[in-house]
Scaffold this motif. Structure first.
Motif: not given
Length: 727
Positions: A271-284
């Motif tokens: 359910s996560i679509k925002a680019v900024v959110a996906l990049k954050s999860l990548d970093r995590v």
């Protein structure tokens, strides 16, 4: 009397919580007509009374006041997510009023460890722990970006008072006292426009709390923030992403905490679509992988043993960076090899067998998306063997374990054993060994691996084809096998030994053979069915290889021990090995060894296995040729004691044994320089030999009688009859 929760202080904790929740719900959800006109004043008084009662509940709890405070916060927080907006605002206002009150209540004392502080000699009591700090800070910070102005304002107020409370609590401890911080708080409200509207100011406020957060608090906030990244979100996704990034910069989480974070990402990612959110999860994921690789891998495998689409997306994240990919592959390799039969459980988390299956599925998906071929190539020999062992282990899975593995969704997926075989094939093809894959298939090797009855035959086919790979790879596989076998593990040791024995056929391993020879004694004594005979076949092959045969002599004492073991199959292989080794020994050493063997060979004349009887008799015949010098006299006694058993076995039901006995009697006659015996044996005149034995040496009649009585119990009728006739 205005507020029904005024009675809560008289109730037990469980009933108190139920009553408070009901009170909150009924009060916050009052219809508009009760909040307008003449009734508005009464409603405001009800809310004020509620604040007063909540404060009284905290104060009256005594030593449990901190516990009571957190229970109330715990009940109020869900209402701040409710609809309509007015409910959120009222619930948030109650939190803000309570947060303001605790800054004026001297009875409330919190252990300083809640703020990452440690005091020497201090023991923390659960009644003084502020475990809700993370949840409060995380939720209130996000609410500062709510779409509703009233909620934003109340959340900011609550955070302001909460920060004052923290500084006040720390000021109680001289070691941690920071007067500057407390003075700063006194003018903070005047300088800050607390009716925060958007993200930047919320970020600034959040940064003021980060130094007070324990790892458990950080995890609570991360979980809240990840959930807020879903679309659509009631809060600022940029703020939630920032919170996640800040708190995972230098993680010091425990295994269970890493698992919770990974589960949160896995559950919310679709359910996560925002680019900024996906990049954050990548970093995590990358940060956690670098700091806690084993925990991340274990958590991802537990989240999705069958490697669903969401799991594949997460694996791609951790494989997007070279060093992270390297760590993850090595962890997956470790999980693959952890197939312990001694620890099983119905829980995926506690069952290494299920996790190793999950690792196999993951390897397949990784190879289908080859973004890290360099890392795979670096550990190819180990990975190849781990997958081969996985295939072997999968044939032994229980039905319950298979059901656990497929609990997500097995539609369209391969069975565990076929999945493991497919992973092996895919790995070989990815690494450029398509010709080996096709050759194994042409010989039925892949199909053979699928069955417990033909599995080891499939392993031999795979091993023979892998011997055709370049020497550096063969050498690495051989060395790794020898290293693995240096530690006994019943899960995969038979498969590893079968593979290693097949590789002994390579003539270019002569200089690397010592390591294998060092481990053979251990496996010659193994209780694993078939293991001693398997090792002996490998040694037999080595004794027939000119450039390495001499090295096998270090194993001679262990081979001799096999003659007295309970395994007839092992004895059948040990006998020709000993024959070859005797020819490798120097003259004097071979004479001494031949004499030692002679006594041990005689009981084998009566072995249940035809092959053992024949080979032991023929080896005994050869022993006579090796004995020289003074040892000949001792050997003559052994030969005399063997004459009657050899005579009886002229009637052995196996023709090969009878033929070997006849030839051995001829050689015995020559060795004893007894021409008549040699002549009678040559013509197989058994009865005449019996008479000659008695006539030649009457003093041995008693010994002959004792020997012949044993044959009265022989399983072979012809031998029993001959014993009766002789007696």
């Amino acid at each position: 009397s205005l507020c029904p929760c005024s009675r809560a202080g008289l109730l037990l904790p469980e009933k108190k919580s139920s009553l408070l929740h009901a009170c909150f719900w009924s009060t916050f959800h009052l219809p508009p007509q009760h909040r307008q006109g003449p009734k508005a004043s009464l409603y405001s008084k009800t809310l004020a009374a509620m604040d007063s009662v909540l404060q009284s509940l905290v104060c009256s709890a005594g030593t449990l006041s901190i516990v009571e405070l957190q229970n109330i916060f715990q009940l109020l927080l869900p209402f701040t997510n409710s609809q309509p907006a007015v409910v959120q605002e009222r619930a948030m206002a109650r939190i803000a009023r309570l947060a303001s009150f605790i800054t004026t209540c001297p009875l409330l004392q919190v252990c300083p460890c809640f703020a990452q502080a440690t005091v020497p000699g201090h023991q923390c009591s659960k009644t003084h722990q502020f475990v809700m700090l993370g949840k409060l800070v995380g939720h209130l910070t996000l609410c500062c970006t709510s779409k509703h102005k009233g909620t934003r304002h109340e959340a900011a107020e609550a955070l302001h008072h909460l920060h004052i409370f923290i500084v006040q609590q720390l000021s109680r401890w001289p070691q941690l006292h920071d007067e500057g911080q407390l003075q700063l708080q006194e003018g903070w409200l005047a300088r800050q426009p607390w009716q925060l509207s958007r993200t930047n100011r919320a970020i600034k406020i959040f940064s003021m709390f980060t130094k007070y957060l324990q790892p458990s608090d950080q995890v609570d906030i991360i979980l809240i923030a990840i959930k807020s990244l879903r679309a659509p979100s009631a809060y600022s996704i940029s703020l939630a992403s920032h919170m996640v990034d800040i708190l995972t910069m230098d993680p010091a989480f425990q295994q269970g905490q890493v698992l919770n974070i990974v589960w949160a990402i896995y559950g919310n990612l679709p359910s996560i679509k925002a680019v900024v959110a996906l990049k954050s999860l990548d970093r995590v994921l990358l940060v956690l992988t670098h700091k806690h690789p084993s925990e991340v891998v274990a958590s991802l495998l537990q989240c999705s043993p069958t490697c669903t689409r969401v799991a594949v997306a997460m694996w791609k994240m951790v494989f997007s960076e070279h060093q992270a990919a390297k760590k993850v592959l090595r962890e997956l390799l470790r999980v693959l090899m952890n197939q312990s039969l001694r620890k099983t459980s119905t829980s995926t988390k506690d069952n290494p067998r299920i996790l190793s299956l999950a690792a196999t599925r993951t390897i397949t998906e990784i190879l289908l998306h080859p973004t890290c071929l360099r890392e795979v190539d670096a550990i190819f020999p180990q990975l190849f063997l781990a997958l081969l062992f996985q295939v072997s282990f999968t044939t032994e899975l229980t039905l319950q374990e298979v059901q656990i593995f497929w609990k997500e969704n097995q539609q369209g997926l391969l069975t565990p054993i076929r999945s493991a075989v497919q992973s092996m094939r895919l790995l070989l093809c990815t690494m450029g060994f398509e010709s080996q894959v096709l050759a194994i298939e042409a010989q039925g090797g892949w199909d053979a691996l699928l069955s417990t009855q033909t599995h080891l035959m499939g392993v031999r086919i795979v091993a023979r084809e892998m011997m055709k790979t370049p020497r550096p790879l063969r050498y690495t596989i051989f060395s790794h096998l020898a290293e693995l076998l240096s530690v006994e593990d019943p899960t995969w040791e038979m498969v590893a030994m079968v593979f290693l024995i097949e590789m002994l056929g390579c003539s270019d391993f002569s200089e690397d053979l010592d390591h294998a020879l060092e481990i053979f004694p251990t496996y010659l004594q193994s209780q694993c069915l078939g293991m001693p005979s398997l090792v002996l076949r490998g040694i037999l092959r080595l004794t027939e290889t000119p450039n390495v045969a001499q090295k096998t002599l270090v194993l001679l004492p262990y081979i001799i021990e096999q003659l007295q073991g309970a395994d007839s199959d092992a004895r059948a292989v040990a006998l020709p090995v000993l024959g070859n080794m005797l020819r490798l020994l120097e003259r004097k050493a071979s004479s001494h060894t031949a004499l030692e063997l002679a006594e041990k060979l005689r009981p084998l004349f009566d072995d249940e296995l035809d092959t053992v009887r024949e080979l032991s008799i023929r080896l005994f015949q050869n022993m006579m040729e090796f004995v020289v010098g003074a040892e000949k006299k001792k050997m003559k006694k052994e030969v005399w004691d063997s004459l009657l058993p050899l005579l009886f076995h002229l009637h052995d039901q196996d023709e090969s044994v009878a033929k070997a006995s006849q030839e051995a009697l001829c050689s015995a006659g020559q060795f004893l320089k007894w021409g008549q015996l040699a002549q009678l044996a040559d013509t197989a005149q058994a009865w005449m030999i019996c008479e000659c034995l008695l006539a030649r040496n009457r003093s041995k009649a008693k010994d002959y009688l004792h020997q012949s009585q044993a044959y009265l119990q022989s399983p072979q009728e012809p031998l029993r009859q001959e014993a009766v006739r002789f007696i």
